[in-house]
Write an enzyme that holds these catalytic residues in place. Sequence first.
Site, PDB file in Angstrom:
ATOM      1  N   ASP A  63     -14.312  -5.640   3.560  1.00 34.45           N
ATOM      2  CA  ASP A  63     -14.326  -6.735   4.518  1.00 34.45           C
ATOM      3  C   ASP A  63     -14.477  -6.213   5.809  1.00 34.45           C
ATOM      4  OD1 ASP A  63     -12.041  -5.072   4.757  1.00 34.45           O
ATOM      5  OD2 ASP A  63     -10.427  -6.690   4.367  1.00 34.45           O
ATOM      6  N   SER A 110      -8.115  -1.244   1.000  1.00 37.31           N
ATOM      7  CA  SER A 110      -9.164  -1.263   2.228  1.00 37.31           C
ATOM      8  C   SER A 110      -9.980  -0.198   2.870  1.00 37.31           C
ATOM      9  CB  SER A 110      -8.436  -2.292   3.371  1.00 37.31           C
ATOM     10  OG  SER A 110      -9.344  -2.662   4.309  1.00 37.31           O
ATOM     11  N   SER A 170     -11.244  -4.442  14.976  1.00 36.34           N
ATOM     12  CA  SER A 170     -10.849  -3.565  14.119  1.00 36.34           C
ATOM     13  C   SER A 170     -11.927  -3.816  13.146  1.00 36.34           C
ATOM     14  CB  SER A 170      -9.553  -3.611  13.250  1.00 36.34           C
ATOM     15  OG  SER A 170      -9.234  -4.864  13.073  1.00 36.34           O
ATOM     16  N   GLU A 212     -12.221  -9.505  14.808  1.00 32.12           N
ATOM     17  CA  GLU A 212     -10.938  -8.796  15.229  1.00 32.12           C
ATOM     18  C   GLU A 212     -11.826  -7.429  15.789  1.00 32.12           C
ATOM     19  OE1 GLU A 212      -7.204  -9.609  12.206  1.00 32.12           O
ATOM     20  OE2 GLU A 212      -8.699  -8.063  11.386  1.00 32.12           O
ATOM     21  N   ARG A 259       0.804  -1.180  -0.204  1.00 34.45           N
ATOM     22  CA  ARG A 259      -0.019  -0.112  -0.235  1.00 34.45           C
ATOM     23  C   ARG A 259       0.873   1.417  -0.049  1.00 34.45           C
ATOM     24  NH1 ARG A 259      -4.710  -1.772   4.551  1.00 34.45           N
ATOM     25  NH2 ARG A 259      -5.318  -3.696   3.389  1.00 34.45           N
TER      26      ARG A 259
END
Length: 632
Positions: A359, A190, A444, A442, A97
């Site tokens: 996601d 993402s 997150s 998670e 990234r």
Amino acid sequence: MAMESALTSTRVSIPSLCSGISSSHHHHRSLSFLNFPKLSSFKYSFRTISPVPFVVSASSVSPSSPSTSVAQSQDLKIKSVPTKPIEGQKTGTSGLRKKVKVFMQDNYLANWIQALFNSLPLEDYKNGLLVLGGDGRYFNREAAQIIIKIAAGNGVGKILVGKDGILSTQAVSAVIRKREANGGFIMSASHNPGGPEYDWGIKFNYSSGQPAPESITDKIYGNTLSISEIKIADIPDVDLSQLGVTKYGNFSVEVVDPVADYLELMENVFDFSLIRSLVSRPDFRFVFDAMHAVTGAYAKPIFVDKLGASLESIANGVPLEDFGHGHPDPNLTYAEDLVNILYGENGPDFGAASDGDGDRNMILGRSFFVTPSDSVAIIAAQCQYAIHYFQSGPKGLARSMPTSGSLDRVAQKLNLPFFEVPTGWKFFGNLMDAGKLSICGEESFGTGSDHIREKDGIWAVLAWLSILAYRNKDKKSGEKLVSVADVVKDHWATYGRNFFSRYDYEECESEGANNMIEYLRDLISKSKAGDKYGSYSLDFADDFAYTDPVDGSVASKQGVRFVFSDGSRIIFRLSGTGSAGATVRIYIEQFEPDVSKHDMDAQIALKPLIDLALSVSKLKDFTGREKPTVIT
């Protein structure tokens, strides 16, 4: 319930100290409820990028390098383009990234793609099938053409690509698994912002649908340091706006409906008739905010066409290259407009959002926020009854180390195998492939199961709708429905509440952030059980390490932990998923079995631990930060 007592997260503005991202980019846009074209005509517009870093067509190969023909297979001419290593292509399991402008440098992306092929055994791609898709962000169109041509140049037999280059991360995983592909490319950064001044990313998933392991990503990086040529097919750009197959000699590109395979999988996992019985009720209202990101392409076919939701229930449903000038990260800061709707007068019963590549997920009830740690625990506790896929019960449960212990208590009560792993979905994937794990999450905002090998935002939304539908299946019209808050409070009453919060300090200066972590590592090396930290007594302090029970691999230095005798935890980590600087994350957790205290605001319940965390770490001294960017 009042917002103060229900909301276990606080929204704060990005401090002016944050560098690299302008405040104008992160304004909170109003939710837009838009009419959708039919999927067959679904297309979004692109701006033209100039200059193109690696122009490859029938008439030109590269603006920066001469080329020679090294092979020709029927009508497919393969060219070798000389190149040199480019610094800064260190690759993790989330791929590579960087800012868009970095990827637009001559041969930057092409070098990485070629380095990937140089890292794979021939049998992993030669004459094989690879999947290609992304989240629709700026630069994806140009990148897709580069990837297709280099794949052809390296002997790949076929590329299967989503229409307009669109495939969510979880759809790529699903398509790889269904079509038995050799792997797939995901063009996404993402939850990071998109646009000419912002972020772009690329990663590779293996034949299981799982992100490439470190053994491969390390090889990719090594090969970026020694690369000398790029093998590329001299073919024209492929029209990705039309479904169908294009052939060039023994190489072909098939453009597919990005939704079909994923939707089929969801219909096999969930009882859509059960969900429809709730969603189509006149006394149930929900809003799904796609944040102008990739799940906008999936929202109408799934929630409206299949489940009977109103078109108005989909917000920000058209994927845009820059995510509508927003930050596509579904949390209480960046999805503030959705939060305001759920906390507004006569708000909907259920709200959800997903991120750039689909996601991540955020779950909300009316005036109620469900923490990701609680969300995965509740799904695990309810899944056997509410979700068809788990009718025989889950095989095992797992969470990332910083995630709260809510899931642990479910595993204990249901007598299920339980795993605590480092942050990173690959650790779950190994356990799934070994048949040890069904549901995981998670803190997150990532939740998922073994139906694919990526976390899955829409799966989590459908899981919650399934739970609500199951709990309300016998409710007659006019009866009060079991709410999101009811489901969560029932869970707390059964298992206790794990108060949890995360403080994010985004884009900190890397040196100061690293110095802080080293200071903490030195501190824990001298600590011992019984040490006093204010009113807290230390049980142990360590730098979390994990030995994978499947392959024996060891992951060390995964987060500095202070665990106290009452089970409270403070955890410090640096996150590397941004494209610039370092993000310092502090996690604070405290277990509360007393039902009478479950309605406390998390920030109030955790204040002594939060103050202790800031004091122990000397965060302000090391980073200069007065306030976090995001509190969850």
